[in-house]
Motif scaffolding. Sequence first.
Motif, PDB file in Angstrom:
ATOM      1  N   GLU A   1      38.166  17.651  59.317  1.00  0.00           N
ATOM      2  CA  GLU A   1      37.532  18.962  59.288  1.00  0.00           C
ATOM      3  C   GLU A   1      36.899  19.272  60.646  1.00  0.00           C
ATOM      4  O   GLU A   1      36.134  18.474  61.184  1.00  0.00           O
ATOM      5  N   GLN A   2      37.218  20.434  61.183  1.00  0.00           N
ATOM      6  CA  GLN A   2      36.726  20.835  62.496  1.00  0.00           C
ATOM      7  C   GLN A   2      35.486  21.713  62.362  1.00  0.00           C
ATOM      8  O   GLN A   2      35.358  22.491  61.416  1.00  0.00           O
TER       9      GLN A   2
ATOM     10  N   VAL B   1      34.482  17.232  65.672  1.00  0.00           N
ATOM     11  CA  VAL B   1      34.365  16.631  64.343  1.00  0.00           C
ATOM     12  C   VAL B   1      32.985  15.998  64.202  1.00  0.00           C
ATOM     13  O   VAL B   1      32.535  15.264  65.093  1.00  0.00           O
TER      14      VAL B   1
ATOM     15  N   THR C   1      31.417  13.006  59.188  1.00  0.00           N
ATOM     16  CA  THR C   1      32.763  13.058  58.611  1.00  0.00           C
ATOM     17  C   THR C   1      33.523  11.771  58.913  1.00  0.00           C
ATOM     18  O   THR C   1      34.182  11.198  58.033  1.00  0.00           O
TER      19      THR C   1
END
Length: 232
Positions: A100-101, A124, A128
Motif C-alpha cells: 500500500e502506497q 510505504v 505496513t
Amino acid sequence: MKDDNILSRRTFLGVAAGTVINIGLPGLFAAIGEARQQELTEELRADGKPRIPPGQTAVEQIENMGGNPGSPNPDHFRLQVYGEVENPYTINFRDFMEFEQVNITCDIHCVTGWTLLDSSWSGVLLSTLLEKARPTTNDGFLVYEAVKGYTTSIPLAEARKNNIFLAHTFAGEPLPRPNGAPVRAVVPDKYLYKSAKWMKGLKIVSKDELGYWEKLGYSNSADPWKEERYSR
C-alpha cells in the motif's frame, strides 16, 4: 569526544537572509527570506511545538548531504526485513511498489541546522512492512541498514507511527541518487541522520544498536525540539 570536534564537521559558516546557508558538507541551501522566516518561527504544530525547532533555519530545498551512495537503479534494489520476527522476507523494488502506497507531506530537520517545510513524499509506511514481518518483540528497536555499512535506529514503537516510512518519490519525482535513490527512510520528527538513504535492510532487535553517527557522538534520540544534536 569534545563538543567542538563533534560539531565542527557540520558547523554553519554564515546565514544571509534570502540568500544561502553554507555548511561544512556538500551543498548550499537557499534560505527563506527574513520576514517569512520570522512568521514561520511563530507557527505552531498541532501538538503545540514550534514548527521550526530551536536553532533551525527554514530553507527552500533539500540538497546533497553527502554519504556513500548505492546504485540508484531500482532493478538493483533489495530490502531484507529480518531479525526478531516471525516472517523474515526480502523484496525487490517491484515487490516494494505492491505494498500500500502513501503520500505524506511533512517538515524535515537536518542536524546542521536547516529545516525544509512541507516536503512531499510517496512510499510505504514502516508499519505496513512490519505487519508483514510480525516482530516477536513490542519493546525493541528497528535498525535501518543502508549500503556501504551505514546504520541508524529508532524504537520499534516509533517505527509504527503513521508518519514513518520508506520513500521512493520526493516532490513528485523519483528520488535522485544523492537523496537516497531508489529508496530511503524518512523519520520527520528526528534529525535527518535518522532518515537513512540507500536502504537495504530493516532489522528488528530487542537491544538497541548505535548507528554510524551515534557511535561518533551524535545523539541517539535526535529530538530537534530538545536540540539533541550530540551526546552529552
